[in-house]
Design a protein around this motif. Sequence first.
Motif, PDB file in Angstrom:
ATOM      1  N   GLU A  15       0.818  -1.207   0.000  1.00 40.47           N
ATOM      2  CA  GLU A  15       0.000   0.000   0.000  1.00 40.47           C
ATOM      3  C   GLU A  15       0.857   1.264   0.000  1.00 40.47           C
ATOM      4  OE1 GLU A  15      -2.573  -0.266   3.337  1.00 40.47           O
ATOM      5  OE2 GLU A  15      -3.722  -1.970   2.555  1.00 40.47           O
ATOM      6  N   GLU A  16       2.018   1.210   0.665  1.00 36.74           N
ATOM      7  CA  GLU A  16       2.915   2.359   0.734  1.00 36.74           C
ATOM      8  C   GLU A  16       3.963   2.353  -0.390  1.00 36.74           C
ATOM      9  OE1 GLU A  16       2.469   4.829   2.748  1.00 36.74           O
ATOM     10  OE2 GLU A  16       0.826   3.888   3.856  1.00 36.74           O
ATOM     11  N   GLY A  17       3.874   1.364  -1.267  1.00 38.16           N
ATOM     12  CA  GLY A  17       4.825   1.286  -2.370  1.00 38.16           C
ATOM     13  C   GLY A  17       6.202   0.805  -1.962  1.00 38.16           C
ATOM     14  N   LEU A  18       6.298   0.161  -0.808  1.00 40.76           N
ATOM     15  CA  LEU A  18       7.595  -0.295  -0.307  1.00 40.76           C
ATOM     16  C   LEU A  18       7.951  -1.704  -0.770  1.00 40.76           C
ATOM     17  CD1 LEU A  18       7.447   1.142   3.313  1.00 40.76           C
ATOM     18  CD2 LEU A  18       8.763   1.992   1.379  1.00 40.76           C
ATOM     19  N   ASP A  19       7.192  -2.232  -1.739  1.00 36.91           N
ATOM     20  CA  ASP A  19       7.544  -3.506  -2.351  1.00 36.91           C
ATOM     21  C   ASP A  19       8.119  -3.294  -3.753  1.00 36.91           C
ATOM     22  OD1 ASP A  19       5.180  -2.585  -3.423  1.00 36.91           O
ATOM     23  OD2 ASP A  19       4.267  -4.558  -3.618  1.00 36.91           O
TER      24      ASP A  19
ATOM     25  N   TYR B 209       6.941 -14.136   3.300  1.00 37.44           N
ATOM     26  CA  TYR B 209       7.403 -14.809   2.094  1.00 37.44           C
ATOM     27  C   TYR B 209       6.242 -15.581   1.492  1.00 37.44           C
ATOM     28  CZ  TYR B 209       7.576 -19.308   4.523  1.00 37.44           C
ATOM     29  OH  TYR B 209       7.238 -20.444   5.208  1.00 37.44           O
ATOM     30  N   THR B 210       6.324 -15.841   0.218  1.00 38.03           N
ATOM     31  CA  THR B 210       5.303 -16.585  -0.500  1.00 38.03           C
ATOM     32  C   THR B 210       5.879 -17.918  -0.945  1.00 38.03           C
ATOM     33  OG1 THR B 210       4.284 -14.540  -1.305  1.00 38.03           O
ATOM     34  CG2 THR B 210       3.714 -16.570  -2.453  1.00 38.03           C
ATOM     35  N   GLN B 211       5.231 -18.994  -0.583  1.00 41.51           N
ATOM     36  CA  GLN B 211       5.677 -20.317  -0.986  1.00 41.51           C
ATOM     37  C   GLN B 211       4.918 -20.730  -2.242  1.00 41.51           C
ATOM     38  OE1 GLN B 211       5.300 -23.315   1.992  1.00 41.51           O
ATOM     39  NE2 GLN B 211       6.337 -24.888   0.815  1.00 41.51           N
ATOM     40  N   ILE B 212       5.639 -21.009  -3.316  1.00 38.92           N
ATOM     41  CA  ILE B 212       5.032 -21.347  -4.601  1.00 38.92           C
ATOM     42  C   ILE B 212       5.315 -22.817  -4.904  1.00 38.92           C
ATOM     43  CG2 ILE B 212       4.966 -20.821  -7.068  1.00 38.92           C
ATOM     44  CD1 ILE B 212       5.973 -18.038  -6.399  1.00 38.92           C
TER      45      ILE B 212
ATOM     46  N   LEU C 242      10.943  -9.204  -6.206  1.00 38.04           N
ATOM     47  CA  LEU C 242      10.575 -10.600  -6.429  1.00 38.04           C
ATOM     48  C   LEU C 242      10.921 -11.456  -5.216  1.00 38.04           C
ATOM     49  CD1 LEU C 242      11.815 -11.009 -10.110  1.00 38.04           C
ATOM     50  CD2 LEU C 242       9.527 -10.432  -9.316  1.00 38.04           C
ATOM     51  N   GLN C 243      10.100 -12.458  -4.990  1.00 36.77           N
ATOM     52  CA  GLN C 243      10.344 -13.376  -3.892  1.00 36.77           C
ATOM     53  C   GLN C 243      11.440 -14.373  -4.263  1.00 36.77           C
ATOM     54  OE1 GLN C 243       9.050 -13.208  -1.022  1.00 36.77           O
ATOM     55  NE2 GLN C 243       7.203 -12.022  -1.180  1.00 36.77           N
ATOM     56  N   ALA C 244      12.075 -14.945  -3.257  1.00 40.65           N
ATOM     57  CA  ALA C 244      13.053 -16.001  -3.496  1.00 40.65           C
ATOM     58  C   ALA C 244      12.352 -17.208  -4.108  1.00 40.65           C
ATOM     59  CB  ALA C 244      13.748 -16.386  -2.197  1.00 40.65           C
ATOM     60  N   CYS C 245      12.969 -17.834  -5.132  1.00 42.45           N
ATOM     61  CA  CYS C 245      12.306 -18.921  -5.859  1.00 42.45           C
ATOM     62  C   CYS C 245      12.266 -20.231  -5.069  1.00 42.45           C
ATOM     63  CB  CYS C 245      13.020 -19.155  -7.192  1.00 42.45           C
ATOM     64  SG  CYS C 245      12.918 -17.737  -8.307  1.00 42.45           S
TER      65      CYS C 245
END
Length: 237
Positions: free
Chosen positions: A60-64, A186-189, A78-81
């Motif tokens: 929301e704050e643009g910090l990504d 983190y996002t687990q894919i 980008l997240q770690a693969c």
Amino acid sequence: MSNCLYSSIIQKIEKMCSCQPVFAILKETRMDGTQNRLPRCVGTSLNCMNGIMLDWGSAEEGLDHSYNIVTGKKEHCLQACKFQSIQASSSSNTYPSSNTLKKRKDFCLIVNKIRKICQDPFRKIVFEKKYLGKFSCLTFERQSATPCWVSDGVLHEEDSVLEEAILTYARENMAIIKVFLRDPYYTQIARDVKTSRLQFLGTAGGLMGLCMGFSIVSIIELFYHFVRLIVSLIDKN
């Protein structure tokens, strides 16, 4: 991922607070090629920096998003693969600093805390006995300290006696502990290989053969009996 978020938070602080955080490496030239003439974050700008640090990684704050020196654009972090690791580290520093304490919110918090102590007769005796010869409860009732409980909490006049008393009390009785997570989420894919047509036929045929005894010979037999049925119907007509 962590370096991207780290870069993003520094860029946000430089833009919104017009200063550089103390944990950033000072360089003469920024990543976008401009000259770096920003001072370190102290006083009001330090409060601005602390407010932004609470939104670490916030979409929301643009910090990504962070500036990419290769493409020259702001891009999504980008997240770690595959791997996700957490490394623990600790650091310490003297608190508080005589240069910044009077400009922080902590200053008035300490004043109001000591005034509350002095309102209790038993705690007041212990307090004044401990700091006998240095300061007393009357030190925190000075005219210069009134903004802490009357108005906006901003001191408008210098008072070395009050400042030294606050500094002494804070160094002996207070500490600030900050727990900092480099990657707060983190996002687990989960990935799977796409099945080809040949693999699909092989899998389907194997299941049909296992469950129904079906095979290519069965298809030929079905075709043979279907042709015989058609021929017999034609002969009868």
